[in-house]
Design a protein around this motif. Structure first.
Motif, PDB file in Angstrom:
ATOM      1  N   LEU A 157       0.833  -1.208   0.000  1.00  0.00           N
ATOM      2  CA  LEU A 157       0.000   0.000   0.000  1.00  0.00           C
ATOM      3  C   LEU A 157       0.869   1.260   0.000  1.00  0.00           C
ATOM      4  O   LEU A 157       0.579   2.222  -0.714  1.00  0.00           O
ATOM      5  CB  LEU A 157      -0.935  -0.010   1.205  1.00  0.00           C
ATOM      6  CG  LEU A 157      -2.015  -1.086   1.203  1.00  0.00           C
ATOM      7  CD1 LEU A 157      -2.699  -1.167   2.566  1.00  0.00           C
ATOM      8  CD2 LEU A 157      -3.051  -0.818   0.116  1.00  0.00           C
ATOM      9  N   ARG A 158       1.929   1.261   0.801  1.00  0.00           N
ATOM     10  CA  ARG A 158       2.811   2.432   0.831  1.00  0.00           C
ATOM     11  C   ARG A 158       3.510   2.631  -0.519  1.00  0.00           C
ATOM     12  O   ARG A 158       3.672   3.747  -0.987  1.00  0.00           O
ATOM     13  CB  ARG A 158       3.850   2.283   1.937  1.00  0.00           C
ATOM     14  CG  ARG A 158       3.297   2.506   3.335  1.00  0.00           C
ATOM     15  CD  ARG A 158       4.419   2.545   4.368  1.00  0.00           C
ATOM     16  NE  ARG A 158       3.880   2.745   5.702  1.00  0.00           N
ATOM     17  CZ  ARG A 158       3.600   1.756   6.553  1.00  0.00           C
ATOM     18  NH1 ARG A 158       3.796   0.501   6.186  1.00  0.00           N
ATOM     19  NH2 ARG A 158       3.121   2.027   7.755  1.00  0.00           N
ATOM     20  N   ALA A 159       3.936   1.524  -1.132  1.00  0.00           N
ATOM     21  CA  ALA A 159       4.619   1.626  -2.422  1.00  0.00           C
ATOM     22  C   ALA A 159       3.700   2.219  -3.483  1.00  0.00           C
ATOM     23  O   ALA A 159       4.096   3.094  -4.258  1.00  0.00           O
ATOM     24  CB  ALA A 159       5.122   0.246  -2.855  1.00  0.00           C
ATOM     25  N   LEU A 160       2.461   1.761  -3.517  1.00  0.00           N
ATOM     26  CA  LEU A 160       1.495   2.280  -4.486  1.00  0.00           C
ATOM     27  C   LEU A 160       1.161   3.743  -4.212  1.00  0.00           C
ATOM     28  O   LEU A 160       1.067   4.562  -5.129  1.00  0.00           O
ATOM     29  CB  LEU A 160       0.222   1.433  -4.462  1.00  0.00           C
ATOM     30  CG  LEU A 160       0.345   0.011  -5.028  1.00  0.00           C
ATOM     31  CD1 LEU A 160      -0.885  -0.823  -4.670  1.00  0.00           C
ATOM     32  CD2 LEU A 160       0.528   0.047  -6.543  1.00  0.00           C
ATOM     33  N   LEU A 161       0.982   4.094  -2.925  1.00  0.00           N
ATOM     34  CA  LEU A 161       0.675   5.475  -2.566  1.00  0.00           C
ATOM     35  C   LEU A 161       1.837   6.394  -2.920  1.00  0.00           C
ATOM     36  O   LEU A 161       1.633   7.493  -3.451  1.00  0.00           O
ATOM     37  CB  LEU A 161       0.365   5.569  -1.071  1.00  0.00           C
ATOM     38  CG  LEU A 161       0.082   6.982  -0.540  1.00  0.00           C
ATOM     39  CD1 LEU A 161      -1.113   7.610  -1.240  1.00  0.00           C
ATOM     40  CD2 LEU A 161      -0.140   6.957   0.967  1.00  0.00           C
TER      41      LEU A 161
END
Length: 290
Positions: A157-161
Motif C-alpha cells: 500500500l505504501r509503495a502504491l501510494l
C-alpha cells in the motif's frame, strides 16, 4: 456573529481489525464519506478523483468546480464544503500522516508535495483523460490490496501510494507552474514545516531564517525559486488564511482573533488584513456570512 458550526471528522483507525492509517473507496458508496454542505474539517489527508458530478467544492472559502477528471486535494485542518448539483461519483483516497512518515523516516515527506500545501495555490488539477485513467488504475490497485489484506500489505500500500503521490505532484507542478522537485532543497521543505508550526507566533522572515541558520535574503531567494513567492508573502498568506477561517467559522471577536494571531493590538491586525484584502476583517465577515 457566526456560530461555531464546523464539524470535525477523525480517521476510523480500526476498520480493518488492526490500525491501518490508510483507506480507499468509492465516494458514492463508502460508509462515512463526508459529502456535506455543512462546513467540516478532516484530521487526515484526502485525495478525491471525480468521475461524475457537478456543483462546487469549497476549500477555505475558495470554490472549485466539480467535473469529470478533476482531482482534489485536502490537508488536515482545511475547512471543506460541498454544494452539489448532481450525484458525485469517483474515488476517495485518505490517510493519516503517520502512515507515510514513520515508514520513510522523513518528517518533511508530506511537506514536499505542492498540492498538500496550497494556502496560496489552487487545490486541484483537471487531469487529461489518459493521466486520469492511469491514476485511477493505481487507486484501484490500492483498493484491490485492501480486499486481500496480508501481513505484507502495508508495504504494498505504501509503495502504491508513494508512486501515486509522485505522479500527482508532477501533474500539479505542470498545470500550476510550481517546482516538482521533492528532493532538491531540504531547507525549503523545513521552512514550510516550520511555517505551519509557528505562523501564529512568528510573522517575520528573520525569525524563520534564524531557525534555519541562513540569511533572510537566502530564504527569500529559495522560496522565490521553488514557490514563485518570497518568504514574507508565504507568511502573510498563511496568516490571512487562518484569519479568514476564524472570521468565518468561529464566534471569536476581531480583537480575539488579533490576539490569537499574536498581533500587538486590534488596530495593527485591521491594518494588516486591509492591506492584503482591501477591506476590514469585520467587513469581510459580514459580507461572507450573508
Amino acid at each position: 456573529m457566526p456560530k461555531q458550526n464546523v464539524q470535525h471528522f477523525d480517521f476510523l483507525r480500526n476498520k480493518y481489525g488492526t490500525e491501518l492509517l490508510l483507506d480507499v473507496g468509492r465516494m458514492e458508496s463508502l460508509q462515512n464519506f463526508v459529502l456535506s454542505d455543512t462546513p467540516h474539517v478532516l484530521s487526515f489527508y484526502d485525495i478525491m478523483f471525480l468521475e461524475r458530478g457537478s456543483g462546487t467544492f469549497s476549500l477555505d472559502g475558495v470554490a472549485y468546480p466539480l467535473e469529470p477528471g478533476r482531482i482534489l486535494f485536502t490537508s488536515p485542518g482545511q475547512v471543506r464544503q460541498w454544494k452539489t448539483e448532481s450525484e458525485v461519483a469517483g474515488y476517495t483516497l485518505f490517510f493519516e500522516e503517520g502512515f507515510i512518515t514513520t515508514f520513510f523516516n522523513d518528517p518533511l515527506f508530506l511537506s514536499r508535495f505542492q498540492f498538500f500545501n496550497n494556502a496560496s495555490s489552487p487545490s486541484g488539477v483537471l487531469a487529461p483523460a489518459a493521466d486520469f485513467e492511469q491514476h485511477l488504475q493505481t487507486v484501484q490497485a490500492l483498493e484491490q490490496e485492501f480486499k486481500q489484506l496480508q501481513n505484507d500489505s502495508p508495504h504494498m500500500l505504501r509503495a502504491l501510494l508513494y508512486q501515486l503521490l509522485i505522479r500527482l505532484n508532477r501533474l500539479y507542478a505542470q498545470q500550476h507552474g510550481t517546482n516538482s522537485d521533492t528532493e532538491g532543497n531540504h531547507t525549503i521543505y523545513t521552512f514550510r514545516k516550520l511555517l505551519e508550526q509557528h505562523y501564529m507566533q512568528k510573522h517575520q522572515v528573520q525569525e524563520y531564517a534564524e531557525l534555519l541558520h541562513i540569511t533572510p535574503a537566502h530564504l527569500n531567494s529559495i522560496t522565490q525559486r521553488y514557490f514563485g513567492a518570497t518568504a514574507s508573502t508565504l507568511i502573510r498568506n498563511r496568516l490571512i488564511l487562518e484569519a479568514k477561517r476564524q472570521l468565518l467559522y468561529s464566534p471569536k471577536t476581531v480583537a480575539e482573533i488579533a490576539y490569537s494571531l499574536n498581533f500587538s493590538d486590534t488596530a495593527n491586525f485591521n491594518r494588516f488584513f486591509r492591506s492584503q484584502l482591501g477591506q476590514s476583517p469585520q467587513s469581510y465577515r459580514n459580507e461572507h456570512i450573508k
